[in-house]
Design an enzyme around this catalytic site. Structure first.
Site, short mmCIF file in Angstrom:
data_model
loop_
_atom_site.label_atom_id
_atom_site.label_comp_id
_atom_site.label_asym_id
_atom_site.label_seq_id
_atom_site.Cartn_x
_atom_site.Cartn_y
_atom_site.Cartn_z
N LYS A 66 0.70 -1.11 0.24
CA LYS A 66 0.21 -0.25 0.22
C LYS A 66 0.82 1.02 -0.04
O LYS A 66 0.59 2.76 -0.79
CB LYS A 66 -0.83 -0.07 0.98
CG LYS A 66 -2.20 -1.24 1.27
CD LYS A 66 -2.81 -1.33 2.36
CE LYS A 66 -3.76 -2.49 1.94
NZ LYS A 66 -4.72 -2.78 3.56
N TYR A 239 -1.78 0.14 11.42
CA TYR A 239 -2.94 -0.53 11.72
C TYR A 239 -3.56 0.87 12.74
O TYR A 239 -2.97 1.45 13.04
CB TYR A 239 -3.31 -1.71 11.55
CG TYR A 239 -2.63 -2.97 10.85
CD1 TYR A 239 -3.24 -3.00 9.78
CD2 TYR A 239 -1.08 -3.65 11.44
CE1 TYR A 239 -2.60 -3.38 8.79
CE2 TYR A 239 -1.39 -4.25 10.14
CZ TYR A 239 -1.61 -4.31 8.98
OH TYR A 239 -1.64 -4.88 7.62
N VAL A 257 0.04 -8.08 6.79
CA VAL A 257 -0.17 -9.33 7.28
C VAL A 257 0.14 -10.68 7.00
O VAL A 257 0.34 -11.64 7.63
CB VAL A 257 -2.15 -9.77 7.50
CG1 VAL A 257 -2.72 -8.79 8.07
CG2 VAL A 257 -1.79 -9.81 6.02
N1 GLU Z 1 -4.61 -8.61 1.75
C1 GLU Z 1 -5.02 -8.42 3.03
C2 GLU Z 1 -6.82 -7.69 3.35
O1 GLU Z 1 -7.50 -7.58 2.44
C3 GLU Z 1 -4.29 -7.26 3.18
C4 GLU Z 1 -4.21 -6.56 4.95
C5 GLU Z 1 -2.97 -6.46 5.39
O2 GLU Z 1 -1.98 -6.45 5.53
O3 GLU Z 1 -3.30 -5.43 6.46
O4 GLU Z 1 -7.36 -8.00 4.14
#
Ligand code: GLU
Length: 303
Positions: A66, A239, A257
């Site tokens: 991201k 997060y 994650v």
């Molecule tokens: N592709 C994961 C989801 O959409 C990404 C989550 C993450 O790494 O925070 O849940």
């Protein structure tokens, strides 16, 4: 600076706590990861490389991607992304629906899932291929032409992606997606499911430590945009534990994650630590402990 010695001690600190984490199992393709695995890479703006542990083992980058979608959207002239996504910490789980409803389909920041869906949508509109743009950039910056999306992970995410689909539809219902929901989700899963190693990600993130300049020269982002991406990483990159990450590590960072964490030492270099066991917020227990040990021992934080 004895980077190699510092990384070695950081790895010892990380490994000491790796058993406390739990591998992400809400994406079944990630559930088989080895919780004891650990790697850490450091790249400096002068081209030095140091690594410890499984520094070349590919893992699912997940939300670390991201950072690159945001940077690439801005690099392609996507300043309008800020009309569709905020830049405040969420204080909620990364896949929360409640906040999105309260805030009328404008996600709190680009790094929670809802915000990343908006950024992916804008990058798709700007380039015609959001996931391909991220992958090409990661390949070019890391110098690793073999980086790729793991199709089984992307398929697994899509199959179990009801919550992300709900977020995307909800955003679309507020008129905040330019592209079809299905296309946005497909590109989002594809860039999350890219596999890369600590070495690859540390190299690919170097532009963030170089005020927007790419590894081989040439500018990706303006100085201000590089500052802004780093600032959003610091405040929103881990997060709803970004405060704890700033407190312990003191660097802009983005976790995923899959267990990876990419951290930036502005003007100096990047570090990527990886270990699949996560804390309840979704951050790698061992990677964060290792980064904490590294910045504490070296004094190399932004504070
Ligand atoms: N592709 C994961 C989801 O959409 C990404 C989550 C993450 O790494 O925070 O849940």
């Amino acid at each position: 600076m004895d980077y190699q010695g510092l990384l070695h001690d950081a790895m010892t600190a990380g490994r000491a706590v790796s058993g406390r984490g739990r591998v992400a199992d809400y994406i079944p393709a990630l559930a088989g990861a080895d919780p004891a695995a650990f790697g850490m890479a450091l790249v400096t703006v002068d081209g030095e490389f140091h690594g410890v542990g499984e520094v070349d083992r590919p893992f699912s980058v997940q939300s670390v991607s991201k950072v690159f979608t945001l940077a690439l959207a801005l690099a392609h002239g996507g300043d309008h992304v800020w009309r569709g996504v905020g830049r405040e910490p969420s204080g909620n789980p990364f896949n929360s629906l409640v906040q999105l409803e309260n805030e009328r389909g404008i996600p709190r920041n680009p790094f929670i899932n809802a915000g990343a869906l908006v950024v992916t949508d804008r990058l798709l509109g700007l380039t015609g291929d959001a996931a391909g743009t991220v992958l090409d950039f990661l390949r070019a910056e890391s110098g690793n032409p073999f980086l790729a999306t793991e199709p089984a992970t992307a398929a697994s995410e899509a199959e179990h992606g009801h919550r992300n689909a709900a977020l995307a539809h909800f955003i679309a219902s507020h008129g905040n997606l330019e592209n079809e929901v299905e296309a946005v989700l497909e590109h989002y899963y594809a860039h999350c499911a890219i596999e890369a190693s600590c070495r690859d990600l540390a190299r690919a993130g170097l532009f963030l430590a170089q005020h927007g300049m790419r590894a081989g020269g040439g500018r990706l982002l303006s100085r201000s945009d590089a500052k802004r991406v780093n600032a959003v990483m610091l405040t929103c990159g881990t997060y709803d534990a970004a405060g704890e990450f700033a407190y312990r590590v003191g660097l802009p960072g983005k976790s995923g994650v899959g267990g990876g964490v990419l951290a930036v030492m502005p003007g100096r270099g990047t570090i990527c630590a990886w270990s699949p066991g996560l804390d309840p917020a979704g951050n790698s227990v061992a990677a964060i402990a290792a980064l904490d040990a590294f910045t504490t021992a070296s004094g190399l934080s932004v504070f």
